[in-house]
Write a protein that holds these residues in place. Structure first.
Motif, PDB file in Angstrom:
ATOM      1  N   ASP A   1     -44.113  10.513  33.004  1.00  0.00           N
ATOM      2  CA  ASP A   1     -44.504  10.834  31.625  1.00  0.00           C
ATOM      3  C   ASP A   1     -43.827  12.146  31.209  1.00  0.00           C
ATOM      4  O   ASP A   1     -43.827  13.110  31.970  1.00  0.00           O
ATOM      5  CB  ASP A   1     -46.032  10.985  31.552  1.00  0.00           C
ATOM      6  CG  ASP A   1     -46.545  10.992  30.127  1.00  0.00           C
ATOM      7  OD1 ASP A   1     -47.311  10.085  29.779  1.00  0.00           O
ATOM      8  OD2 ASP A   1     -46.181  11.912  29.362  1.00  0.00           O
ATOM      9  N   PRO A   2     -43.230  12.179  30.006  1.00  0.00           N
ATOM     10  CA  PRO A   2     -42.554  13.415  29.579  1.00  0.00           C
ATOM     11  C   PRO A   2     -43.504  14.620  29.512  1.00  0.00           C
ATOM     12  O   PRO A   2     -43.071  15.752  29.713  1.00  0.00           O
ATOM     13  CB  PRO A   2     -41.995  13.088  28.197  1.00  0.00           C
ATOM     14  CG  PRO A   2     -42.358  11.679  27.877  1.00  0.00           C
ATOM     15  CD  PRO A   2     -43.098  11.082  29.028  1.00  0.00           C
ATOM     16  N   SER A   3     -44.789  14.396  29.261  1.00  0.00           N
ATOM     17  CA  SER A   3     -45.713  15.528  29.167  1.00  0.00           C
ATOM     18  C   SER A   3     -46.368  15.834  30.512  1.00  0.00           C
ATOM     19  O   SER A   3     -47.128  15.025  31.056  1.00  0.00           O
ATOM     20  CB  SER A   3     -46.804  15.225  28.136  1.00  0.00           C
ATOM     21  OG  SER A   3     -47.914  16.071  28.354  1.00  0.00           O
ATOM     22  N   ASP A   4     -46.102  17.036  31.026  1.00  0.00           N
ATOM     23  CA  ASP A   4     -46.725  17.437  32.296  1.00  0.00           C
ATOM     24  C   ASP A   4     -48.244  17.587  32.137  1.00  0.00           C
ATOM     25  O   ASP A   4     -48.990  17.472  33.103  1.00  0.00           O
ATOM     26  CB  ASP A   4     -46.095  18.751  32.789  1.00  0.00           C
ATOM     27  CG  ASP A   4     -46.524  19.093  34.203  1.00  0.00           C
ATOM     28  OD1 ASP A   4     -46.261  18.284  35.119  1.00  0.00           O
ATOM     29  OD2 ASP A   4     -47.172  20.143  34.394  1.00  0.00           O
ATOM     30  N   GLN A   5     -48.690  17.844  30.908  1.00  0.00           N
ATOM     31  CA  GLN A   5     -50.128  17.990  30.644  1.00  0.00           C
ATOM     32  C   GLN A   5     -50.890  16.673  30.823  1.00  0.00           C
ATOM     33  O   GLN A   5     -52.106  16.653  30.880  1.00  0.00           O
ATOM     34  CB  GLN A   5     -50.344  18.481  29.204  1.00  0.00           C
ATOM     35  CG  GLN A   5     -49.806  19.872  28.939  1.00  0.00           C
ATOM     36  CD  GLN A   5     -50.529  20.925  29.763  1.00  0.00           C
ATOM     37  OE1 GLN A   5     -51.746  20.942  29.834  1.00  0.00           O
ATOM     38  NE2 GLN A   5     -49.763  21.782  30.420  1.00  0.00           N
ATOM     39  N   SER A   6     -50.146  15.564  30.884  1.00  0.00           N
ATOM     40  CA  SER A   6     -50.795  14.251  30.972  1.00  0.00           C
ATOM     41  C   SER A   6     -51.275  13.940  32.385  1.00  0.00           C
ATOM     42  O   SER A   6     -51.995  12.982  32.594  1.00  0.00           O
ATOM     43  CB  SER A   6     -49.806  13.163  30.538  1.00  0.00           C
ATOM     44  OG  SER A   6     -48.801  13.006  31.542  1.00  0.00           O
TER      45      SER A   6
ATOM     46  N   SER B   1     -53.814   8.709  31.732  1.00  0.00           N
ATOM     47  CA  SER B   1     -53.254   9.984  31.274  1.00  0.00           C
ATOM     48  C   SER B   1     -54.375  10.901  30.765  1.00  0.00           C
ATOM     49  O   SER B   1     -55.344  10.424  30.154  1.00  0.00           O
ATOM     50  CB  SER B   1     -52.263   9.701  30.152  1.00  0.00           C
ATOM     51  OG  SER B   1     -52.107  10.833  29.321  1.00  0.00           O
TER      52      SER B   1
ATOM     53  N   LYS C   1     -55.370  22.083  32.855  1.00  0.00           N
ATOM     54  CA  LYS C   1     -55.117  20.691  32.448  1.00  0.00           C
ATOM     55  C   LYS C   1     -56.429  19.933  32.243  1.00  0.00           C
ATOM     56  O   LYS C   1     -56.556  19.141  31.317  1.00  0.00           O
ATOM     57  CB  LYS C   1     -54.260  19.980  33.490  1.00  0.00           C
ATOM     58  CG  LYS C   1     -52.785  20.370  33.443  1.00  0.00           C
ATOM     59  CD  LYS C   1     -52.009  19.665  34.540  1.00  0.00           C
ATOM     60  CE  LYS C   1     -50.517  19.958  34.449  1.00  0.00           C
ATOM     61  NZ  LYS C   1     -49.780  19.370  35.595  1.00  0.00           N
TER      62      LYS C   1
ATOM     63  N   ARG D   1     -58.132  21.094  29.041  1.00  0.00           N
ATOM     64  CA  ARG D   1     -57.481  20.559  27.839  1.00  0.00           C
ATOM     65  C   ARG D   1     -57.512  19.037  27.758  1.00  0.00           C
ATOM     66  O   ARG D   1     -57.037  18.459  26.778  1.00  0.00           O
ATOM     67  CB  ARG D   1     -56.011  20.987  27.829  1.00  0.00           C
ATOM     68  CG  ARG D   1     -55.849  22.453  27.559  1.00  0.00           C
ATOM     69  CD  ARG D   1     -54.441  22.708  27.070  1.00  0.00           C
ATOM     70  NE  ARG D   1     -54.216  24.123  26.874  1.00  0.00           N
ATOM     71  CZ  ARG D   1     -53.067  24.742  27.160  1.00  0.00           C
ATOM     72  NH1 ARG D   1     -52.046  24.039  27.649  1.00  0.00           N
ATOM     73  NH2 ARG D   1     -52.930  26.018  26.941  1.00  0.00           N
TER      74      ARG D   1
ATOM     75  N   ARG E   1     -54.026  12.924  28.419  1.00  0.00           N
ATOM     76  CA  ARG E   1     -53.819  13.119  26.983  1.00  0.00           C
ATOM     77  C   ARG E   1     -54.103  11.862  26.167  1.00  0.00           C
ATOM     78  O   ARG E   1     -54.198  11.930  24.954  1.00  0.00           O
ATOM     79  CB  ARG E   1     -52.361  13.549  26.685  1.00  0.00           C
ATOM     80  CG  ARG E   1     -51.844  14.695  27.523  1.00  0.00           C
ATOM     81  CD  ARG E   1     -52.635  15.955  27.378  1.00  0.00           C
ATOM     82  NE  ARG E   1     -52.724  16.419  25.990  1.00  0.00           N
ATOM     83  CZ  ARG E   1     -53.461  17.437  25.584  1.00  0.00           C
ATOM     84  NH1 ARG E   1     -54.200  18.097  26.455  1.00  0.00           N
ATOM     85  NH2 ARG E   1     -53.477  17.793  24.325  1.00  0.00           N
ATOM     86  N   ASP E   2     -54.148  10.715  26.843  1.00  0.00           N
ATOM     87  CA  ASP E   2     -54.265   9.449  26.118  1.00  0.00           C
ATOM     88  C   ASP E   2     -54.897   8.417  27.050  1.00  0.00           C
ATOM     89  O   ASP E   2     -54.252   7.929  27.975  1.00  0.00           O
ATOM     90  CB  ASP E   2     -52.857   9.004  25.670  1.00  0.00           C
ATOM     91  CG  ASP E   2     -52.860   7.647  24.979  1.00  0.00           C
ATOM     92  OD1 ASP E   2     -53.924   6.978  24.968  1.00  0.00           O
ATOM     93  OD2 ASP E   2     -51.810   7.255  24.457  1.00  0.00           O
TER      94      ASP E   2
END
Ligand code: AMP
Ligand code: TRP
Length: 334
Positions: A201-206, A189, A220, A223, A191-192
């Motif tokens: 994954d609920p976050s599209d940014q992931s 991911s 993306k 970030r 993000r993580d």
């Protein structure tokens, strides 16, 4: 020529993880293997799904695979529910697999989470259906991402027990070799760095979706989580830096090279420059795929015809094998 089988769930737009861990390798393997690729819609209903969108998601997956370079002439491309041999063999193999084996599957534990009593029985037997997918073609090589390793070990255990129980140890089902290839067999991911990049994954940014436009990809990546240190100059310096390791792995896979080569160019500098280079690389390689996918989806009749033809060719290969398995377990034939 060895026979390849692999599958992908039509549960959303494929991610960069699907692409680098699996699909890109599927495309390359077409050159020197007989390849069978499947949108596994039976697997897609093991978790809650929307019946109104499944059919279109299956078409979109087919379009994404063709856009990424799967050639439906050279390879067989089809959707799982259209070839009934899969479920027929899956039932037989469910009666071969042991509950104790299934209890060890880490992906089931991850997906079921705390709600174990309340997930579908299909989610529990999911890896047996996966074994049937492969074995019903006597496929010997299976290109997948790293997360599927344990499922393929289970498939080999099931095949071996079937051979032992019903064929006196003769290798009716062949041994399956996992092909887990390249520096991005496990994309994490954005993000993580401890979580797998996932369609769900609920976050599209992931994640990066294969259909993301250039601005979205650039944002993306800009970030994406990193640490404050500059990039190391050698791969050993990536240990215990999962986010840095992930971005370097993605870059290496995209360039068809390795960690060391990427770090020779980018090591010692901050993430700002590297992220710009990575975003440019991703945009250059992924945008044509997104464009081609949009073009294909304008003509669903053609996609449906490709899948229908694929299902016919797949059935022709699977039918004699499932019939032989049914004979080996001793069903009455009248
Ligand atoms: P799925 O989306 O779960 O149906 O996965 C389809 C294929 O993509 C399988 O071969 C997976 O191992 C592979 N895959 C899925 N997510 C990732 C990831 N984050 N990194 C590498 N491979 C992946
Ligand atoms: N379980 C695989 C995944 O989620 C998809 C899959 C289903 C598969 N059947 C398969 C992969 C057979 C390889 C071979 O990634």
């Amino acid at each position: 020529m060895q026979r390849i089988f692999s599958g992908i769930q039509p549960t959303g737009i494929p991610t960069l993880g699907n692409y680098l861990g699996a699909v890109r390798n599927w495309v390359k393997l077409q050159d020197d293997h007989e390849c069978i690729y499947c949108a596994v819609d039976l697997h897609a209903i093991t978790q809650p799904h929307d019946p109104k969108t499944l059919a279109q998601a299956t078409r979109e997956m087919a379009a994404a695979l063709i856009a990424a370079g799967i050639d439906p002439q050279r390879s067989i491309l089809f959707h799982q529910s259209a070839v009934h041999a899969h479920v027929r063999l899956a039932w037989i193999l469910e009666c071969v697999a042991r509950i104790g084996w299934l209890n060890r599957m880490t992906q089931f534990k991850d997906k079921a989470g705390k709600d174990r009593e309340n997930v579908s029985a299909g989610l529990y037997t999911y890896p047996v259906l996966m074994a049937a997918d492969i074995l019903v073609y006597h496929a010997t090589r299976v290109p997948v991402g790293d997360d599927q390793r344990q499922h393929l070990e289970l498939a080999n255990d099931i095949a071996q027990k079937f051979n032992f129980d019903f064929c006196g140890g003769e290798p009716f089902f062949p041994v399956i070799e996992p092909l887990i290839l390249g520096p991005a067999a496990r994309v994490m991911s954005l993000r993580d760095g401890s979580k797998k990049m996932s369609k769900s994954d609920p976050s599209d940014q992931s994640r990066i979706n294969l259909t993301d436009d250039p601005d979205t990809i650039a944002l993306k990546i800009r970030r994406a989580k990193t640490d404050p240190e500059p990039l190391p100059t050698e791969p050993a310096g990536l240990e215990s830096r999962p986010e840095a390791r992930n971005l370097v792995g993605i870059y290496a896979a995209m360039e068809d090279t390795d960690y060391a080569t990427v770090l020779r160019t980018h090591g010692g500098r901050g993430f700002g420059d590297f992220k710009r280079a990575l975003a440019d690389l991703l945009i250059a390689k992924l945008s044509p795929i997104a464009g081609e996918m949009r073009r294909l989806l304008d003509d669903t009749a053609t996609i449906d015809a490709i899948l229908r033809d694929g299902a016919q060719r797949a059935s022709a290969l699977a039918e004699p094998i499932v019939q032989e398995a049914e004979k080996l377990v001793g069903f009455l034939r009248v």
